[in-house]
Motif scaffolding. Sequence first.
Motif, PDB file in Angstrom:
ATOM      1  N   ALA A   2       0.833  -1.205   0.000  1.00  0.00           N
ATOM      2  CA  ALA A   2       0.000   0.000   0.000  1.00  0.00           C
ATOM      3  C   ALA A   2       0.869   1.258   0.000  1.00  0.00           C
ATOM      4  O   ALA A   2       0.592   2.223  -0.717  1.00  0.00           O
ATOM      5  CB  ALA A   2      -0.936   0.000   1.214  1.00  0.00           C
ATOM      6  N   ALA A   3       1.933   1.243   0.805  1.00  0.00           N
ATOM      7  CA  ALA A   3       2.836   2.396   0.846  1.00  0.00           C
ATOM      8  C   ALA A   3       3.497   2.628  -0.505  1.00  0.00           C
ATOM      9  O   ALA A   3       3.647   3.776  -0.951  1.00  0.00           O
ATOM     10  CB  ALA A   3       3.897   2.187   1.929  1.00  0.00           C
ATOM     11  N   ALA A   4       3.883   1.541  -1.170  1.00  0.00           N
ATOM     12  CA  ALA A   4       4.500   1.666  -2.496  1.00  0.00           C
ATOM     13  C   ALA A   4       3.515   2.223  -3.514  1.00  0.00           C
ATOM     14  O   ALA A   4       3.889   3.009  -4.398  1.00  0.00           O
ATOM     15  CB  ALA A   4       5.030   0.308  -2.955  1.00  0.00           C
ATOM     16  N   ARG A   5       2.247   1.829  -3.393  1.00  0.00           N
ATOM     17  CA  ARG A   5       1.222   2.410  -4.266  1.00  0.00           C
ATOM     18  C   ARG A   5       1.096   3.903  -4.012  1.00  0.00           C
ATOM     19  O   ARG A   5       0.910   4.695  -4.952  1.00  0.00           O
ATOM     20  CB  ARG A   5      -0.132   1.723  -4.046  1.00  0.00           C
ATOM     21  N   GLY A   6       1.198   4.298  -2.752  1.00  0.00           N
ATOM     22  CA  GLY A   6       1.111   5.715  -2.421  1.00  0.00           C
ATOM     23  C   GLY A   6       2.261   6.525  -2.974  1.00  0.00           C
ATOM     24  O   GLY A   6       2.080   7.627  -3.504  1.00  0.00           O
ATOM     25  N   VAL A   7       3.460   5.960  -2.872  1.00  0.00           N
ATOM     26  CA  VAL A   7       4.627   6.630  -3.456  1.00  0.00           C
ATOM     27  C   VAL A   7       4.436   6.777  -4.959  1.00  0.00           C
ATOM     28  O   VAL A   7       4.664   7.852  -5.535  1.00  0.00           O
ATOM     29  CB  VAL A   7       5.918   5.842  -3.142  1.00  0.00           C
ATOM     30  N   ALA A   8       3.997   5.698  -5.604  1.00  0.00           N
ATOM     31  CA  ALA A   8       3.773   5.731  -7.052  1.00  0.00           C
ATOM     32  C   ALA A   8       2.740   6.783  -7.432  1.00  0.00           C
ATOM     33  O   ALA A   8       2.888   7.485  -8.437  1.00  0.00           O
ATOM     34  CB  ALA A   8       3.334   4.351  -7.542  1.00  0.00           C
ATOM     35  N   ALA A   9       1.695   6.905  -6.613  1.00  0.00           N
ATOM     36  CA  ALA A   9       0.638   7.883  -6.897  1.00  0.00           C
ATOM     37  C   ALA A   9       1.169   9.311  -6.816  1.00  0.00           C
ATOM     38  O   ALA A   9       0.890  10.144  -7.688  1.00  0.00           O
ATOM     39  CB  ALA A   9      -0.517   7.691  -5.912  1.00  0.00           C
ATOM     40  N   LEU A  10       1.947   9.588  -5.784  1.00  0.00           N
ATOM     41  CA  LEU A  10       2.518  10.928  -5.631  1.00  0.00           C
ATOM     42  C   LEU A  10       3.480  11.247  -6.778  1.00  0.00           C
ATOM     43  O   LEU A  10       3.466  12.361  -7.328  1.00  0.00           O
ATOM     44  CB  LEU A  10       3.243  11.041  -4.292  1.00  0.00           C
ATOM     45  N   LEU A  11       4.296  10.259  -7.142  1.00  0.00           N
ATOM     46  CA  LEU A  11       5.295  10.503  -8.188  1.00  0.00           C
ATOM     47  C   LEU A  11       4.662  10.575  -9.571  1.00  0.00           C
ATOM     48  O   LEU A  11       5.216  11.212 -10.472  1.00  0.00           O
ATOM     49  CB  LEU A  11       6.373   9.429  -8.154  1.00  0.00           C
ATOM     50  N   ARG A  12       3.499   9.956  -9.722  1.00  0.00           N
ATOM     51  CA  ARG A  12       2.800  10.076 -10.999  1.00  0.00           C
ATOM     52  C   ARG A  12       2.354  11.523 -11.233  1.00  0.00           C
ATOM     53  O   ARG A  12       2.371  12.015 -12.363  1.00  0.00           O
ATOM     54  CB  ARG A  12       1.584   9.153 -10.981  1.00  0.00           C
ATOM     55  N   VAL A  13       1.993  12.199 -10.146  1.00  0.00           N
ATOM     56  CA  VAL A  13       1.534  13.582 -10.250  1.00  0.00           C
ATOM     57  C   VAL A  13       2.708  14.557 -10.252  1.00  0.00           C
ATOM     58  O   VAL A  13       2.654  15.597 -10.916  1.00  0.00           O
ATOM     59  CB  VAL A  13       0.546  13.892  -9.103  1.00  0.00           C
ATOM     60  N   ALA A  14       3.777  14.224  -9.526  1.00  0.00           N
ATOM     61  CA  ALA A  14       4.933  15.136  -9.441  1.00  0.00           C
ATOM     62  C   ALA A  14       6.233  14.347  -9.503  1.00  0.00           C
ATOM     63  O   ALA A  14       6.948  14.214  -8.502  1.00  0.00           O
ATOM     64  CB  ALA A  14       4.856  15.951  -8.149  1.00  0.00           C
ATOM     65  N   PRO A  15       6.583  13.798 -10.669  1.00  0.00           N
ATOM     66  CA  PRO A  15       7.758  12.928 -10.773  1.00  0.00           C
ATOM     67  C   PRO A  15       9.078  13.622 -10.474  1.00  0.00           C
ATOM     68  O   PRO A  15      10.051  12.968 -10.096  1.00  0.00           O
ATOM     69  CB  PRO A  15       7.708  12.442 -12.233  1.00  0.00           C
ATOM     70  N   ASP A  16       9.124  14.926 -10.617  1.00  0.00           N
ATOM     71  CA  ASP A  16      10.374  15.649 -10.395  1.00  0.00           C
ATOM     72  C   ASP A  16      10.601  16.002  -8.931  1.00  0.00           C
ATOM     73  O   ASP A  16      11.593  16.651  -8.587  1.00  0.00           O
ATOM     74  CB  ASP A  16      10.393  16.927 -11.248  1.00  0.00           C
ATOM     75  N   ARG A  17       9.695  15.574  -8.045  1.00  0.00           N
ATOM     76  CA  ARG A  17       9.824  15.894  -6.615  1.00  0.00           C
ATOM     77  C   ARG A  17       9.926  14.610  -5.782  1.00  0.00           C
ATOM     78  O   ARG A  17       9.439  14.531  -4.656  1.00  0.00           O
ATOM     79  CB  ARG A  17       8.629  16.753  -6.171  1.00  0.00           C
ATOM     80  N   ALA A  18      10.589  13.608  -6.341  1.00  0.00           N
ATOM     81  CA  ALA A  18      10.589  12.267  -5.755  1.00  0.00           C
ATOM     82  C   ALA A  18      11.137  12.245  -4.334  1.00  0.00           C
ATOM     83  O   ALA A  18      10.501  11.698  -3.422  1.00  0.00           O
ATOM     84  CB  ALA A  18      11.388  11.315  -6.654  1.00  0.00           C
ATOM     85  N   ALA A  19      12.314  12.798  -4.123  1.00  0.00           N
ATOM     86  CA  ALA A  19      12.935  12.734  -2.798  1.00  0.00           C
ATOM     87  C   ALA A  19      12.093  13.492  -1.772  1.00  0.00           C
ATOM     88  O   ALA A  19      11.879  13.014  -0.648  1.00  0.00           O
ATOM     89  CB  ALA A  19      14.344  13.312  -2.858  1.00  0.00           C
ATOM     90  N   GLU A  20      11.620  14.659  -2.151  1.00  0.00           N
ATOM     91  CA  GLU A  20      10.802  15.474  -1.248  1.00  0.00           C
ATOM     92  C   GLU A  20       9.539  14.725  -0.816  1.00  0.00           C
ATOM     93  O   GLU A  20       9.173  14.696   0.369  1.00  0.00           O
ATOM     94  CB  GLU A  20      10.416  16.777  -1.960  1.00  0.00           C
ATOM     95  N   LEU A  21       8.865  14.094  -1.768  1.00  0.00           N
ATOM     96  CA  LEU A  21       7.598  13.434  -1.464  1.00  0.00           C
ATOM     97  C   LEU A  21       7.809  12.128  -0.701  1.00  0.00           C
ATOM     98  O   LEU A  21       7.014  11.779   0.178  1.00  0.00           O
ATOM     99  CB  LEU A  21       6.811  13.195  -2.752  1.00  0.00           C
ATOM    100  N   ALA A  22       8.875  11.410  -1.005  1.00  0.00           N
ATOM    101  CA  ALA A  22       9.171  10.182  -0.256  1.00  0.00           C
ATOM    102  C   ALA A  22       9.418  10.495   1.211  1.00  0.00           C
ATOM    103  O   ALA A  22       8.909   9.796   2.105  1.00  0.00           O
ATOM    104  CB  ALA A  22      10.381   9.480  -0.860  1.00  0.00           C
ATOM    105  N   THR A  23      10.168  11.552   1.471  1.00  0.00           N
ATOM    106  CA  THR A  23      10.450  11.901   2.868  1.00  0.00           C
ATOM    107  C   THR A  23       9.216  12.498   3.540  1.00  0.00           C
ATOM    108  O   THR A  23       9.006  12.285   4.741  1.00  0.00           O
ATOM    109  CB  THR A  23      11.649  12.859   2.974  1.00  0.00           C
ATOM    110  N   ALA A  24       8.381  13.195   2.798  1.00  0.00           N
ATOM    111  CA  ALA A  24       7.132  13.733   3.367  1.00  0.00           C
ATOM    112  C   ALA A  24       6.214  12.604   3.806  1.00  0.00           C
ATOM    113  O   ALA A  24       5.513  12.701   4.829  1.00  0.00           O
ATOM    114  CB  ALA A  24       6.431  14.625   2.347  1.00  0.00           C
ATOM    115  N   LEU A  25       6.215  11.530   3.037  1.00  0.00           N
ATOM    116  CA  LEU A  25       5.376  10.379   3.376  1.00  0.00           C
ATOM    117  C   LEU A  25       5.862   9.725   4.668  1.00  0.00           C
ATOM    118  O   LEU A  25       5.061   9.326   5.520  1.00  0.00           O
ATOM    119  CB  LEU A  25       5.412   9.378   2.224  1.00  0.00           C
ATOM    120  N   GLN A  26       7.165   9.639   4.836  1.00  0.00           N
ATOM    121  CA  GLN A  26       7.684   9.073   6.081  1.00  0.00           C
ATOM    122  C   GLN A  26       7.365   9.972   7.276  1.00  0.00           C
ATOM    123  O   GLN A  26       7.075   9.486   8.367  1.00  0.00           O
ATOM    124  CB  GLN A  26       9.190   8.869   5.957  1.00  0.00           C
TER     125      GLN A  26
END
Length: 203
Positions: free
Chosen positions: A89-113
């Motif tokens: 489920a967490a991996a799906r969430g990461v994928a969803a965020l990166l689908r909308v903002a692929p250039d902000r990967a590190a920022e969004l991964a750490t925001a999720l944590q």
Amino acid sequence: MQLVYAFDAYCGWSHGFSPTLREVVSRRPDLPVHVLSGGLFTGSRRVPIREFGHVQGANAQIAELTGVEFGEGYDRLIADGSFVMDSEAAARGVAALLRVAPDRAAELATALQQAFYADGLSLSDPATYRKVAEEAGLDADAVVAAFESPEAHDAAADDFRRCAELGVTGFPTLLAVDGDRVTVLAHGRATADEIDRRLASLS
């Protein structure tokens, strides 16, 4: 060359690595960053957190060594031991965020944590992704729709497979990937200065 960050949103050591990752990315804005989710808690490991008796002790060690915080919301979430960490489920969430903002990967991964380890929000709950998206200024409806889509399941499976292909054996792992050349920059813990030196030796 690109940086590949293999992490699991439910991994405490990945949470501890978040400040380092953000620092590395800020120092190297020219380097693209690709985030891969690991499948730490899938299959038979998708059980109530009480079955991982070492969690609180490990978290105390992570906080001491890295300075990250484990918030009151998180403490409340896991207090009775029934919470189940589901890395798919967490991996799906990461994928969803990166689908909308692929250039902000590190920022969004750490925001999720941060959402899990500070605020105590479940990474299986669509409302969590709505909150993270809104705070990041993203289209929250699009993120939630992506989280619930079949494509997110495929993306999670792709990430797990890619981690295995790259030889990732634990999280977090930071790699420099240049064509067929894969160099481990960090595994578990490293400082931004150490990673800088390893990157410099590649050029």
